[in-house]
Motif scaffolding. Structure first.
Motif, PDB file in Angstrom:
ATOM      1  N   UNK A 150       0.978  -1.088   0.027  1.00 22.71           N
ATOM      2  CA  UNK A 150      -0.107   0.086   0.235  1.00 22.71           C
ATOM      3  C   UNK A 150       0.929   1.225   0.047  1.00 22.71           C
ATOM      4  N   UNK A 151       0.154   2.320  -0.388  1.00 15.45           N
ATOM      5  CA  UNK A 151       0.848   3.638  -0.460  1.00 15.45           C
ATOM      6  C   UNK A 151       2.013   3.615  -1.274  1.00 15.45           C
ATOM      7  N   UNK A 152       2.035   2.895  -2.391  1.00 10.61           N
ATOM      8  CA  UNK A 152       3.017   2.749  -3.542  1.00 10.61           C
ATOM      9  C   UNK A 152       2.090   2.142  -4.696  1.00 10.61           C
ATOM     10  N   UNK A 182      -4.758   3.400   3.173  1.00  8.81           N
ATOM     11  CA  UNK A 182      -4.058   2.026   3.315  1.00  8.81           C
ATOM     12  C   UNK A 182      -4.837   1.425   4.503  1.00  8.81           C
ATOM     13  N   UNK A 183      -5.178   1.829   5.759  1.00  9.30           N
ATOM     14  CA  UNK A 183      -5.611   1.098   6.745  1.00  9.30           C
ATOM     15  C   UNK A 183      -7.183   0.647   6.187  1.00  9.30           C
ATOM     16  N   UNK A 184      -7.890   1.607   5.439  1.00 11.33           N
ATOM     17  CA  UNK A 184      -9.230   1.413   5.250  1.00 11.33           C
ATOM     18  C   UNK A 184      -9.252   0.274   4.132  1.00 11.33           C
ATOM     19  N   UNK A 185      -8.231   0.292   3.185  1.00 11.67           N
ATOM     20  CA  UNK A 185      -8.359  -0.679   2.078  1.00 11.67           C
ATOM     21  C   UNK A 185      -7.739  -2.147   2.569  1.00 11.67           C
ATOM     22  N   UNK A 192      -3.410  -8.062   6.515  1.00 10.77           N
ATOM     23  CA  UNK A 192      -2.980  -7.815   7.804  1.00 10.77           C
ATOM     24  C   UNK A 192      -1.918  -6.604   7.351  1.00 10.77           C
ATOM     25  N   UNK A 193      -1.948  -5.443   7.861  1.00  7.99           N
ATOM     26  CA  UNK A 193      -1.208  -4.391   7.476  1.00  7.99           C
ATOM     27  C   UNK A 193      -0.370  -3.604   8.795  1.00  7.99           C
ATOM     28  N   UNK A 212      -4.912  -1.657  14.388  1.00  6.88           N
ATOM     29  CA  UNK A 212      -5.780  -1.734  13.530  1.00  6.88           C
ATOM     30  C   UNK A 212      -6.788  -3.095  13.820  1.00  6.88           C
ATOM     31  N   UNK A 213      -8.050  -2.622  13.557  1.00  7.03           N
ATOM     32  CA  UNK A 213      -9.032  -3.861  13.946  1.00  7.03           C
ATOM     33  C   UNK A 213      -8.674  -4.493  15.350  1.00  7.03           C
TER      34      UNK A 213
END
Length: 371
Positions: A150-152, A182-185, A192-193, A212-213
């Motif tokens: 994410x973020x790329x 990125x968190x939402x996606x 797992x992020x 997160x979560x």
């Protein structure tokens, strides 16, 4: 069990040296390494080699060896790969290798690349991702994590997304807005992020990372987890007890740690057990990180004489890890080292292992290009 020894200085015997060390960023791929030299980029091959090893199969063999040991003793031991998607299936490089070997055996001109094909329609089914991801090796893996998913602009292969294997992402985001997206996606895609904005505070401050979560569930497998933290740079802690206290005060489902403390000591089985419970009291997974293709002068297996005369299987400074040295990971001496290291992880009662350094097969493939 891992045997602690004093830390040794980086050895001076390699022609490719590493810049002066800074504080560890913590995770393979997020530190500055030593890039390919001009000589490595321009290969001088007066004649084609008679034999090119299948570096991906050699990597699979090593992982198979470790997995077999763990599952014979603890069937629910979790195996997580860091990168390394290319070894989950027979891909284009292995198709090219097969073509090269056939051409060599038949005495064909290897300078003529006609036996190579980039057209997917020309590739046999056994080398197509959609037809071979569910083989016996793939089924031994519980999860795979990717840098900067994410973020790329990076995106995963659609066929890999269909396999059902648990996926994870470790991403450095340029700003808070991209982090929030990125968190939402990641939640939407059930990935797992672990994200961060500042590399200097990543991998070392478990108390300062947002969860997160967050949940109040007991977690026994990676598939059950909703969040994860990486506490790999333990240099900020004076004692192991301080680190264990911070882990105990968190509610992460999974915590990935370095099994060796910065003073060269190890976490005992009792200390590992102590980290297995969230602040809320539920069970979590404690996973140990192990690099299986790079040697480190700080690790217990390092011999002081290697500082001046390293063994022949230590090849060069790491491409992406300023403190590592790429090794010929198929050599017996190295396989004994990673086996002992892995055995220590299993006997120390970790719930699983986070295997990193897997993409180094690309370095050896680059030395004998098939294209």
């Amino acid at each position: 069990m891992l045997i602690p020894k004093k830390l040794y200085s980086l050895f001076l015997g390699l022609s490719l040296t590493i810049p002066a060390s800074q504080a560890l960023a913590g995770l393979y791929g997020f530190t500055e390494g030593t890039p390919l030299s001009p000589k490595e980029k321009i290969l001088d091959m007066p004649s084609p080699p008679a034999n090119i090893p299948n570096y991906r199969n050699l990597m699979r063999d090593n992982i198979d060896m470790l997995v077999g040991y763990a599952q014979a003793r603890k069937p629910d031991f979790q195996i997580i790969l860091h990168e390394g998607a290319d070894i989950l299936y027979k891909g284009l490089w292995e198709y090219h290798l097969s073509g090269y070997k056939n051409a060599f055996a038949q005495g064909e001109d290897k300078s003529d690349p006609s036996f190579l094909s980039e057209d997917p329609s020309q590739i046999p089914e056994e080398y197509q991702l959609k037809n071979n991801v569910n083989d016996s090796f793939f089924k031994k893996i519980d999860a795979i994590f990717f840098n900067n998913l994410y973020c790329t602009p990076r995106r995963l292969d659609k066929e890999l997304l269909k396999t059902g294997i648990r996926l994870g992402a470790i991403s450095q985001c340029p700003n808070a807005e991209s982090y929030d997206k990125a968190v939402t996606l990641s939640v939407k895609e059930n990935i797992l992020f672990y994200g961060f904005l500042n590399i200097s505070t990543a991998f070392g401050y478990i108390a300062g990372q947002p969860i997160i979560n967050e949940n109040a569930k007991n977690i026994y497998t990676v598939k059950e987890a909703s969040n994860i933290s990486f506490l790999l740079d333990n240099s900020r802690y004076k004692t192991r007890e301080e680190l264990i206290r911070d882990v105990r005060k968190s509610n992460y489902d999974i915590v990935v740690v370095d099994p060796i403390f910065h003073d060269g000591s190890i976490f005992t089985p009792e200390e590992v057990d102590a980290m297995k419970y969230k602040k809320s009291g539920q069970r979590r997974l404690v996973i140990a990180r192990q690099n299986i293709t790079e040697a480190f002068a700080k690790d217990y297996y390092w011999h002081e004489e290697w500082n001046k005369r390293p063994p022949s299987w230590i090849k060069r400074a790491s491409l992406v890890n300023k403190d590592g040295y790429i090794v010929e990971y198929w050599q017996e001496e190295w396989k004994k080292i990673i086996s002992q290291y892995f055995r220590g992880i299993v006997l120390s009662r970790y719930d699983g292992v986070f295997l990193t350094g897997i993409n180094n097969h690309h370095y050896f493939e680059s030395l004998t290009p098939l294209e």
